[in-house]
Design a protein around this motif. Structure first.
Motif, short mmCIF file in Angstrom:
data_model
loop_
_atom_site.label_atom_id
_atom_site.label_comp_id
_atom_site.label_asym_id
_atom_site.label_seq_id
_atom_site.Cartn_x
_atom_site.Cartn_y
_atom_site.Cartn_z
N ALA A 108 36.49 43.83 48.65
CA ALA A 108 37.25 44.50 49.71
C ALA A 108 37.92 43.48 50.63
CB ALA A 108 36.33 45.43 50.51
N ALA A 109 37.20 42.40 50.94
CA ALA A 109 37.77 41.35 51.80
C ALA A 109 38.93 40.64 51.10
CB ALA A 109 36.68 40.35 52.20
N VAL A 110 38.78 40.39 49.80
CA VAL A 110 39.86 39.75 49.04
C VAL A 110 41.08 40.66 49.00
CG1 VAL A 110 40.57 39.00 46.72
CG2 VAL A 110 38.35 38.27 47.65
N LYS A 111 40.86 41.95 48.75
CA LYS A 111 41.98 42.90 48.72
C LYS A 111 42.71 42.93 50.06
CE LYS A 111 40.46 46.08 45.13
NZ LYS A 111 39.98 47.43 44.82
N ALA A 112 41.97 42.89 51.14
CA ALA A 112 42.59 42.91 52.47
C ALA A 112 43.39 41.62 52.71
CB ALA A 112 41.53 43.09 53.55
N LYS A 113 42.85 40.50 52.26
CA LYS A 113 43.51 39.21 52.48
C LYS A 113 44.74 39.04 51.59
CE LYS A 113 43.28 35.05 54.30
NZ LYS A 113 43.47 34.84 55.72
N LEU A 114 44.68 39.58 50.37
CA LEU A 114 45.75 39.39 49.39
C LEU A 114 46.50 40.69 49.11
CD1 LEU A 114 43.78 37.18 46.84
CD2 LEU A 114 45.31 36.42 48.67
N ALA A 115 46.77 41.44 50.14
CA ALA A 115 47.35 42.77 50.00
C ALA A 115 48.63 42.81 49.17
CB ALA A 115 47.61 43.38 51.38
N ASN A 116 49.44 41.79 49.20
CA ASN A 116 50.71 41.80 48.47
C ASN A 116 50.69 40.96 47.21
OD1 ASN A 116 51.94 43.46 50.42
ND2 ASN A 116 52.26 41.70 51.74
N ARG A 117 49.53 40.58 46.73
CA ARG A 117 49.41 39.74 45.54
C ARG A 117 48.74 40.53 44.42
NH1 ARG A 117 49.05 34.02 46.45
NH2 ARG A 117 49.37 34.02 44.22
N THR A 118 49.09 40.19 43.18
CA THR A 118 48.39 40.78 42.04
C THR A 118 47.30 39.81 41.61
OG1 THR A 118 49.96 39.84 40.46
CG2 THR A 118 50.40 42.07 41.26
N PHE A 119 46.08 40.33 41.47
CA PHE A 119 44.95 39.48 41.10
C PHE A 119 43.90 40.32 40.38
CE2 PHE A 119 43.76 41.28 45.15
CZ PHE A 119 42.42 41.59 44.99
N GLU A 120 43.00 39.62 39.72
CA GLU A 120 41.86 40.26 39.07
C GLU A 120 40.61 39.47 39.42
OE1 GLU A 120 40.59 40.30 34.59
OE2 GLU A 120 42.11 41.84 34.94
N LEU A 121 39.58 40.19 39.83
CA LEU A 121 38.31 39.60 40.20
C LEU A 121 37.21 40.36 39.45
CD1 LEU A 121 36.78 37.63 42.10
CD2 LEU A 121 36.81 39.42 43.82
N GLU A 166 50.64 33.09 35.49
CA GLU A 166 49.19 33.31 35.64
C GLU A 166 48.47 32.00 35.94
OE1 GLU A 166 45.45 34.24 32.73
OE2 GLU A 166 47.16 35.62 32.58
N TYR A 167 47.54 32.07 36.89
CA TYR A 167 46.68 30.92 37.17
C TYR A 167 45.37 31.42 37.76
CZ TYR A 167 48.30 31.29 42.05
OH TYR A 167 48.60 31.74 43.30
N ARG A 168 44.36 30.55 37.70
CA ARG A 168 43.02 30.87 38.16
C ARG A 168 42.63 29.95 39.31
NH1 ARG A 168 40.27 33.77 34.05
NH2 ARG A 168 41.63 33.98 32.24
N ILE A 171 39.09 33.91 40.30
CA ILE A 171 40.04 34.97 40.56
C ILE A 171 41.31 34.61 39.78
CG2 ILE A 171 40.83 33.87 42.70
CD1 ILE A 171 41.27 36.70 43.84
N VAL A 172 41.89 35.60 39.11
CA VAL A 172 43.07 35.37 38.29
C VAL A 172 44.26 36.00 38.99
CG1 VAL A 172 44.15 35.72 36.03
CG2 VAL A 172 41.66 35.46 36.20
N PHE A 173 45.29 35.21 39.21
CA PHE A 173 46.52 35.70 39.82
C PHE A 173 47.57 35.91 38.74
CE2 PHE A 173 44.34 33.57 43.24
CZ PHE A 173 44.53 34.43 44.30
N ASP A 174 48.37 36.96 38.89
CA ASP A 174 49.49 37.26 37.99
C ASP A 174 49.06 37.32 36.53
OD1 ASP A 174 51.10 37.22 40.27
OD2 ASP A 174 51.65 35.12 39.98
N LYS A 175 47.94 37.99 36.26
CA LYS A 175 47.39 38.06 34.91
C LYS A 175 48.44 38.59 33.92
CE LYS A 175 43.54 39.44 32.15
NZ LYS A 175 42.15 39.75 32.14
#
Length: 107
Positions: free
Chosen positions: A27-40, A72-74, A63-67
Protein backbone atom coordinates in the motif's frame (compact mmCIF):
# COMPACT_ATOMS: atom_id res chain seq x y z
CA UNK A 1 -11.73 -0.52 2.51
CA UNK A 2 -8.04 0.36 2.55
CA UNK A 3 -5.29 -2.12 1.78
CA UNK A 4 -4.05 -1.84 5.36
CA UNK A 5 -7.48 -2.61 6.75
CA UNK A 6 -7.67 -5.61 4.42
CA UNK A 7 -4.27 -6.72 5.70
CA UNK A 8 -5.54 -6.58 9.29
CA UNK A 9 -8.48 -8.75 8.27
CA UNK A 10 -6.09 -11.25 6.66
CA UNK A 11 -4.23 -11.55 9.93
CA UNK A 12 -7.45 -12.47 11.70
CA UNK A 13 -8.03 -15.14 9.04
CA UNK A 14 -4.57 -16.66 9.43
CA UNK A 15 -2.61 -14.46 7.02
CA UNK A 16 0.05 -13.86 9.66
CA UNK A 17 2.07 -10.81 10.60
CA UNK A 18 4.41 -11.27 7.64
CA UNK A 19 1.58 -11.14 5.11
CA UNK A 20 -0.01 -8.21 6.93
CA UNK A 21 3.29 -6.35 6.85
CA UNK A 22 3.76 -7.16 3.15
CA UNK A 23 0.30 -5.76 2.38
CA UNK A 24 1.07 -2.59 4.34
CA UNK A 25 4.32 -2.20 2.38
CA UNK A 26 2.50 -2.73 -0.90
CA UNK A 27 0.00 0.00 0.00
CA UNK A 28 2.88 2.38 0.82
CA UNK A 29 4.61 1.56 -2.48
CA UNK A 30 1.37 2.14 -4.41
CA UNK A 31 0.93 5.52 -2.72
CA UNK A 32 4.54 6.52 -3.43
CA UNK A 33 4.54 5.31 -7.06
CA UNK A 34 1.01 6.30 -8.02
CA UNK A 35 1.90 7.14 -11.64
CA UNK A 36 4.34 4.28 -12.28
CA UNK A 37 3.75 0.74 -13.50
CA UNK A 38 5.37 -1.85 -11.24
CA UNK A 39 5.01 -5.37 -9.93
CA UNK A 40 5.79 -6.43 -6.37
CA UNK A 41 5.57 -10.10 -5.31
CA UNK A 42 3.78 -10.06 -1.95
CA UNK A 43 4.54 -13.72 -1.22
CA UNK A 44 8.27 -13.08 -1.70
CA UNK A 45 8.10 -9.91 0.37
CA UNK A 46 6.33 -11.75 3.21
CA UNK A 47 8.71 -14.73 2.99
CA UNK A 48 11.70 -12.43 3.50
CA UNK A 49 10.23 -10.70 6.57
CA UNK A 50 12.52 -10.59 9.59
CA UNK A 51 11.68 -9.46 13.08
CA UNK A 52 13.85 -6.53 14.18
CA UNK A 53 12.04 -6.05 17.46
CA UNK A 54 8.96 -7.76 18.90
CA UNK A 55 6.75 -5.13 17.24
CA UNK A 56 8.71 -4.37 14.05
CA UNK A 57 9.24 -6.41 10.88
CA UNK A 58 11.81 -5.63 8.18
CA UNK A 59 10.91 -6.76 4.65
CA UNK A 60 12.81 -6.64 1.38
CA UNK A 61 12.19 -7.84 -2.13
CA UNK A 62 12.59 -6.88 -5.76
CA UNK A 63 10.23 -4.56 -7.54
CA UNK A 64 9.87 -4.68 -11.34
CA UNK A 65 9.14 -1.50 -13.24
CA UNK A 66 7.59 -1.44 -16.73
CA UNK A 67 7.26 -5.24 -16.83
CA UNK A 68 7.22 -6.61 -20.36
CA UNK A 69 8.44 -3.38 -21.94
CA UNK A 70 11.89 -2.68 -23.36
CA UNK A 71 12.37 -0.26 -20.46
CA UNK A 72 11.78 -3.01 -17.83
CA UNK A 73 14.16 -2.94 -14.89
CA UNK A 74 14.35 -4.26 -11.34
CA UNK A 75 15.23 -2.56 -8.08
CA UNK A 76 15.13 -3.64 -4.49
CA UNK A 77 12.69 -2.22 -1.98
CA UNK A 78 13.06 -2.18 1.80
CA UNK A 79 10.20 -1.66 4.20
CA UNK A 80 9.77 -1.65 7.98
CA UNK A 81 6.37 -2.13 9.56
CA UNK A 82 5.50 -1.47 13.19
CA UNK A 83 2.65 -3.28 14.93
CA UNK A 84 0.90 -1.62 17.87
CA UNK A 85 -1.99 -3.10 19.84
CA UNK A 86 -5.34 -1.78 18.70
CA UNK A 87 -3.90 0.06 15.68
CA UNK A 88 -3.39 -0.72 12.03
CA UNK A 89 0.22 -1.63 11.21
CA UNK A 90 2.25 1.38 10.11
CA UNK A 91 5.05 1.62 7.59
CA UNK A 92 7.92 3.42 9.29
CA UNK A 93 10.47 2.99 6.48
CA UNK A 94 10.10 2.68 2.74
CA UNK A 95 13.31 2.76 0.74
CA UNK A 96 14.07 2.04 -2.92
CA UNK A 97 17.63 1.03 -3.72
CA UNK A 98 18.19 2.36 -7.20
CA UNK A 99 20.95 1.05 -9.41
CA UNK A 100 22.04 3.54 -12.03
CA UNK A 101 22.86 0.69 -14.45
CA UNK A 102 19.24 -0.47 -14.35
CA UNK A 103 17.78 3.03 -14.21
CA UNK A 104 19.60 3.97 -17.44
CA UNK A 105 18.44 0.84 -19.23
CA UNK A 106 16.26 1.61 -22.21
CA UNK A 107 17.56 5.17 -22.63
Amino acid sequence: MTAIAMAVLLTACGGGREQTAASACEAAVKAKLANRTFELDLKDLAARAKAETPDTLYLTSQIVFDKGLTSEYRQSVECKVRFENGKEPSVILLQFNWSMDDANKGK
